[in-house]
Design a protein around this motif. Structure first.
Motif, PDB file in Angstrom:
ATOM      1  N   GLU A 187       0.751  -1.354  -0.115  1.00  0.00           N
ATOM      2  CA  GLU A 187       0.185  -0.196  -0.535  1.00  0.00           C
ATOM      3  C   GLU A 187       0.904   1.241  -0.207  1.00  0.00           C
ATOM      4  O   GLU A 187       0.733   2.146  -0.975  1.00  0.00           O
ATOM      5  CB  GLU A 187      -0.329  -0.055   1.106  1.00  0.00           C
ATOM      6  CG  GLU A 187      -1.831  -0.968   1.291  1.00  0.00           C
ATOM      7  CD  GLU A 187      -0.991  -2.467   1.943  1.00  0.00           C
ATOM      8  OE1 GLU A 187      -0.880  -3.468   1.021  1.00  0.00           O
ATOM      9  OE2 GLU A 187      -0.430  -2.230   3.104  1.00  0.00           O
ATOM     10  N   LEU A 188       2.114   0.987   0.798  1.00  0.00           N
ATOM     11  CA  LEU A 188       3.121   2.427   0.199  1.00  0.00           C
ATOM     12  C   LEU A 188       3.203   2.593  -0.755  1.00  0.00           C
ATOM     13  O   LEU A 188       3.424   3.950  -0.931  1.00  0.00           O
ATOM     14  CB  LEU A 188       4.413   1.901   1.253  1.00  0.00           C
ATOM     15  CG  LEU A 188       4.461   1.666   2.900  1.00  0.00           C
ATOM     16  CD1 LEU A 188       5.334   1.437   3.098  1.00  0.00           C
ATOM     17  CD2 LEU A 188       3.863   3.175   3.329  1.00  0.00           C
ATOM     18  N   PHE A 189       3.247   1.845  -1.543  1.00  0.00           N
ATOM     19  CA  PHE A 189       3.813   2.160  -2.971  1.00  0.00           C
ATOM     20  C   PHE A 189       3.055   2.574  -3.681  1.00  0.00           C
ATOM     21  O   PHE A 189       2.716   4.310  -4.691  1.00  0.00           O
ATOM     22  CB  PHE A 189       4.139   0.955  -3.914  1.00  0.00           C
ATOM     23  CG  PHE A 189       5.773   0.315  -3.423  1.00  0.00           C
ATOM     24  CD1 PHE A 189       5.814   1.105  -2.084  1.00  0.00           C
ATOM     25  CD2 PHE A 189       5.557  -1.189  -3.169  1.00  0.00           C
ATOM     26  CE1 PHE A 189       7.331   0.209  -1.772  1.00  0.00           C
ATOM     27  CE2 PHE A 189       6.819  -1.946  -2.831  1.00  0.00           C
ATOM     28  CZ  PHE A 189       7.510  -1.243  -2.416  1.00  0.00           C
ATOM     29  N   GLU A 199       9.238   5.649  -9.504  1.00  0.00           N
ATOM     30  CA  GLU A 199       9.622   4.026  -8.713  1.00  0.00           C
ATOM     31  C   GLU A 199      11.200   4.670  -8.986  1.00  0.00           C
ATOM     32  O   GLU A 199      11.389   4.076  -7.260  1.00  0.00           O
ATOM     33  CB  GLU A 199      10.060   3.651 -10.409  1.00  0.00           C
ATOM     34  CG  GLU A 199       8.511   2.881 -11.173  1.00  0.00           C
ATOM     35  CD  GLU A 199       7.284   2.452  -9.667  1.00  0.00           C
ATOM     36  OE1 GLU A 199       8.042   1.320  -9.153  1.00  0.00           O
ATOM     37  OE2 GLU A 199       6.924   3.275  -9.229  1.00  0.00           O
ATOM     38  N   VAL A 200      12.466   5.462  -9.252  1.00  0.00           N
ATOM     39  CA  VAL A 200      13.229   5.166  -8.295  1.00  0.00           C
ATOM     40  C   VAL A 200      13.579   6.437  -6.823  1.00  0.00           C
ATOM     41  O   VAL A 200      13.695   5.823  -6.205  1.00  0.00           O
ATOM     42  CB  VAL A 200      14.304   6.390  -9.704  1.00  0.00           C
ATOM     43  CG1 VAL A 200      15.721   7.075  -8.703  1.00  0.00           C
ATOM     44  CG2 VAL A 200      14.418   5.680 -10.635  1.00  0.00           C
ATOM     45  N   ARG A 201      12.637   7.305  -6.856  1.00  0.00           N
ATOM     46  CA  ARG A 201      12.364   8.167  -5.596  1.00  0.00           C
ATOM     47  C   ARG A 201      11.794   6.967  -4.762  1.00  0.00           C
ATOM     48  O   ARG A 201      12.480   6.676  -3.509  1.00  0.00           O
ATOM     49  CB  ARG A 201      11.322   9.184  -6.128  1.00  0.00           C
ATOM     50  CG  ARG A 201      11.134   9.992  -4.658  1.00  0.00           C
ATOM     51  CD  ARG A 201      12.021  10.977  -4.188  1.00  0.00           C
ATOM     52  NE  ARG A 201      11.852  11.086  -2.859  1.00  0.00           N
ATOM     53  CZ  ARG A 201      11.251  12.366  -2.354  1.00  0.00           C
ATOM     54  NH1 ARG A 201      11.086  12.798  -3.032  1.00  0.00           N
ATOM     55  NH2 ARG A 201      11.031  12.325  -1.192  1.00  0.00           N
ATOM     56  N   ILE A 202      11.045   5.786  -4.697  1.00  0.00           N
ATOM     57  CA  ILE A 202      10.208   4.710  -4.000  1.00  0.00           C
ATOM     58  C   ILE A 202      11.132   4.239  -3.826  1.00  0.00           C
ATOM     59  O   ILE A 202      11.266   3.389  -2.829  1.00  0.00           O
ATOM     60  CB  ILE A 202       9.168   4.420  -5.001  1.00  0.00           C
ATOM     61  CG1 ILE A 202       7.623   5.064  -5.188  1.00  0.00           C
ATOM     62  CG2 ILE A 202       8.392   3.433  -3.931  1.00  0.00           C
ATOM     63  CD1 ILE A 202       6.781   4.497  -6.041  1.00  0.00           C
ATOM     64  N   ALA A 203      11.500   3.743  -4.543  1.00  0.00           N
ATOM     65  CA  ALA A 203      12.868   2.550  -4.472  1.00  0.00           C
ATOM     66  C   ALA A 203      14.209   3.615  -2.749  1.00  0.00           C
ATOM     67  O   ALA A 203      14.195   2.894  -1.994  1.00  0.00           O
ATOM     68  CB  ALA A 203      13.940   2.457  -5.383  1.00  0.00           C
ATOM     69  N   ARG A 204      14.543   4.691  -3.201  1.00  0.00           N
ATOM     70  CA  ARG A 204      15.283   4.899  -3.020  1.00  0.00           C
ATOM     71  C   ARG A 204      14.471   5.433  -1.170  1.00  0.00           C
ATOM     72  O   ARG A 204      15.196   5.378  -0.014  1.00  0.00           O
ATOM     73  CB  ARG A 204      15.840   6.441  -2.883  1.00  0.00           C
ATOM     74  CG  ARG A 204      17.087   6.832  -2.961  1.00  0.00           C
ATOM     75  CD  ARG A 204      17.551   7.973  -4.167  1.00  0.00           C
ATOM     76  NE  ARG A 204      16.996   8.995  -3.287  1.00  0.00           N
ATOM     77  CZ  ARG A 204      16.606   9.998  -3.978  1.00  0.00           C
ATOM     78  NH1 ARG A 204      17.580  10.404  -4.988  1.00  0.00           N
ATOM     79  NH2 ARG A 204      15.937  11.085  -3.578  1.00  0.00           N
ATOM     80  N   SER A 205      13.350   6.326  -1.211  1.00  0.00           N
ATOM     81  CA  SER A 205      12.610   7.093   0.015  1.00  0.00           C
ATOM     82  C   SER A 205      12.316   5.863   0.800  1.00  0.00           C
ATOM     83  O   SER A 205      11.820   5.610   1.541  1.00  0.00           O
ATOM     84  CB  SER A 205      12.126   7.492  -0.448  1.00  0.00           C
ATOM     85  OG  SER A 205      13.281   8.986  -0.727  1.00  0.00           O
ATOM     86  N   ILE A 206      11.982   4.121   0.182  1.00  0.00           N
ATOM     87  CA  ILE A 206      10.464   3.680   1.126  1.00  0.00           C
ATOM     88  C   ILE A 206      11.491   2.351   1.142  1.00  0.00           C
ATOM     89  O   ILE A 206      11.682   1.640   1.883  1.00  0.00           O
ATOM     90  CB  ILE A 206       8.726   3.217   0.571  1.00  0.00           C
ATOM     91  CG1 ILE A 206       8.575   5.058  -0.246  1.00  0.00           C
ATOM     92  CG2 ILE A 206       8.551   2.346   1.409  1.00  0.00           C
ATOM     93  CD1 ILE A 206       7.254   4.916  -0.621  1.00  0.00           C
TER      94      ILE A 206
END
Lengths: 294, 304
Positions: A187-189, A199-206
């Motif tokens: 759900e976070l994504f 997507e890159v931001r999600i990978a890095r920050s979550i």
């Protein structure tokens, strides 16, 4: 009845406890005891050797032994380069797998785990032959691109070993990081995407912060292994003894002191020192990396 | 019970299978292609040394030194195998048998002791339990040299150096196996079940043998597999405690052969490579046969 149950439970652990005493506690105690003695040659070496209590002399000698100190620094320096590289590659691959469908991911996961199934000694033998200027394909490949590299030269031997360890370790570390990633709530994504995150931001920050625990653990395991590195340099020594000398890593010095120099007392003191260093290093690593996570 | 066990077996890491569709944004073709390219390159890096080893094992000496390393030139695998198995009266077979003996018997004994200990630690509250567990976890940090050197001295005093016992006895006590066994017990053996069995009048040993061990087959298999791999891969211990070559393991034998070229000028590269390939085979068989177990094992390994 409860009382007897307790002792029955303890009885299940008895074989282990006895074995632990004989295979762990007694040897460690023996090593510490041995480290406090020295072999003294009496009568110009003709009267035979005698053991003499020498207190902490062996330890003092170890701490000022430039070969021992530099072998530790060599390994630590190497660990500072190889472990981050290996963990970074493992993390990137785990993130890649995580973004694939699970069927495709499981296929790649098996392929990437193949090196982990190869015994360490065999892995080293294979890479030593790949590096070899006689039989390996890497030297002609270099010539093709105009590079005349020698994988066994003093400046190349650590990168050569580093590549071997990285090749061997990526799959294992990737699987651990990947399973940590799978536990991140999806759900976070969705929420982040709705907010317009890339997507890159999600990978890095979550994703990355979520798997920090797995990274700390794999890092800690790698540090412990690295300080005790022996197999790979020992095999490299078989082909290039000039570059990889017998005091290349701490365990090599200890082995050499014990079995070639016959100096068990000093070897025992060095093993105890290494154990202390290992304990301190693990503690520091854990403190540093887990504080960062707060 | 069987149902949950079955489910747990089919689905050792449930979260891994949860999702079937890729994340939406990466469904974009460019993104997927980039991911695939990266993974294909990484797989090629992982696989090419193994491929090279397979190819090299099929070549004769001239082929090994003169032909392209990544492709076949002549099929000499049988010849190489014949040489490998007959060299020095078939010492390679002896090493293989030794490795199988140490890894097989040692891991089996070690697994049984670990399962009993893990069960005792997880399901009983006895004085000193915390201390035993502290020993288990603390021993992960003890360097091999600190254990192996004094062990060598102690074994040589009681005449065990250079016998199979010097390899087998240390395998019996494996703190990491105990740790895994404890984790597995906590996950699979409910307190209620033990209480019910006790009410029915079963003795503690009987409960352990006929209920706990049976329910722990998955966990036990993982513990055994990891211990087997560990012993098969061992290098420092056999190098230290085994002197005569009739007791060596495959690893020590191959190490010795690889050093012959500088030591005495005998080039055994071809034998070393064929032997190296063969020494992967049992490992590959174990891994494939027990795939579903070791994946959970690898993941649990991270908890160490």
């Amino acid at each position: 009845m409860i009382h007897s149950l307790r002792w029955k439970g303890a009885a299940f652990t008895l074989p282990f406890q006895l074995g632990f005493v004989f295979l762990y506690l007694v040897p460690i105690g023996y090593a510490v005891y041995q480290s406090l003695f020295r072999t003294q040659q009496s009568g110009l070496g003709l009267g035979g050797a005698s053991e003499r209590f020498s207190g902490l002399d062996n330890y003092q000698q170890g701490l000022t032994d430039s070969a021992f100190v530099s072998s530790i620094l060599r390994v630590v320096l190497f660990a500072c380069v190889q472990i981050p590289v290996m963990l970074f590659v493992s993390l990137v691959l785990a993130l890649f797998l995580d973004a694939l469908s699970s069927r495709a991911a499981s296929r790649f996961r098996i392929l990437l785990l193949v090196p982990y199934m190869i015994p360490g000694v065999v892995a080293a033998l294979v890479w030593i032959n790949l590096y070899s200027p006689d039989v390996g394909p890497l030297t002609p490949l270099g010539k093709l691109f105009g590079a005349d590299w020698n994988f066994f030269s003093p400046s190349m031997v650590w990168p050569s070993i580093g590549n071997l360890l990285t090749w061997h370790g990526i799959g294992y570390n990737m699987v651990i990081i990947y399973s940590a990633l799978q536990a991140v709530p999806r759900e976070l994504f969705e929420a982040a995407r709705l907010d317009g995150a890339s997507e890159v931001r999600i990978a890095r920050s979550i994703k990355v912060p979520y798997v920090r625990g797995a990274l700390v653990l794999t890092g800690l395991l790698s540090v412990i292994q690295m300080l005790q590195i022996f197999n790979e340099p020992a095999l490299f020594r078989n082909v290039t003894p000039q570059t990889v000398n017998d005091s290349f890593t701490p365990i090599m010095i200890i082995y050499n002191q014990a079995f070639n120099a016959g100096n068990y007392h000093y070897a025992a003191a060095l093993s105890v020192l290494l154990a202390l260093i290992l304990g301190v290093a693990s503690f520091l690593f854990y403190r540093l990396t887990s504080r960062e996570a707060d | 019970m069987t149902l949950t066990e079955d489910r747990a077996r089919k689905n050792p890491t449930p979260s891994v299978r949860r999702r079937t569709d890729p994340d939406p944004a990466v469904r974009s073709q460019g993104g997927q292609r980039f991911l695939l390219l990266g993974l294909v390159l990484a797989s090629a890096y992982s696989l090419f040394p193994v491929w090279w080893l397979i190819v090299a094992a099929t070549k004769d000496r001239t082929g090994l030194y003169q032909s392209n390393g990544l492709w076949f030139s002549g099929m000499h695998l049988w010849n190489n195998l014949h040489q490998l198995f007959t060299y020095e009266d078939g010492i390679f077979l002896r090493w293989t048998a030794n490795s199988l003996l140490y890894a097989g018997v040692g891991s089996l004994g070690g697994t049984l002791i670990a399962l009993a200990t893990g069960y005792g630690l997880a399901r009983f509250d006895f004085p000193g339990r915390a201390a035993v567990f502290a020993c288990v976890v603390g021993s992960f940090l003890i360097p091999i040299a600190l254990l192996t050197l004094p062990l060598y001295l102690l074994f040589s005093e009681i005449g065990l150096v250079d016998t199979p016992w010097a390899m087998l006895i240390p395998c019996l006590i494996n703190p990491f196996s105990v740790y895994l066994a404890k984790v597995y017990t906590e996950a699979t053996i409910p307190f209620e079940l033990l209480e019910a069995a006790r009410l029915d009048g079963a003795g503690e040993l009987r409960i352990f043998v006929s209920i706990v061990l049976r329910m722990m087959t998955t966990g036990g298999a993982t513990v055994f597999l990891l211990a087997f791999v560990n012993t098969w891969n061992a290098f420092f211990l056999p190098l230290t405690v085994l002197r005569g070559e009739e007791n060596w393991t495959l690893n020590i034998g191959l190490y010795n052969w690889s050093g012959k070229r500088l030591e005495s000028g005998v080039d055994l590269t071809s034998l070393v490579l064929t032997g190296a390939l063969l020494s992967i085979v049992p490992m590959a068989i174990m891994m494939v046969a027990m795939r579903r177990y070791w994946r959970t094992g690898v993941t649990l390994g991270a908890l160490k």
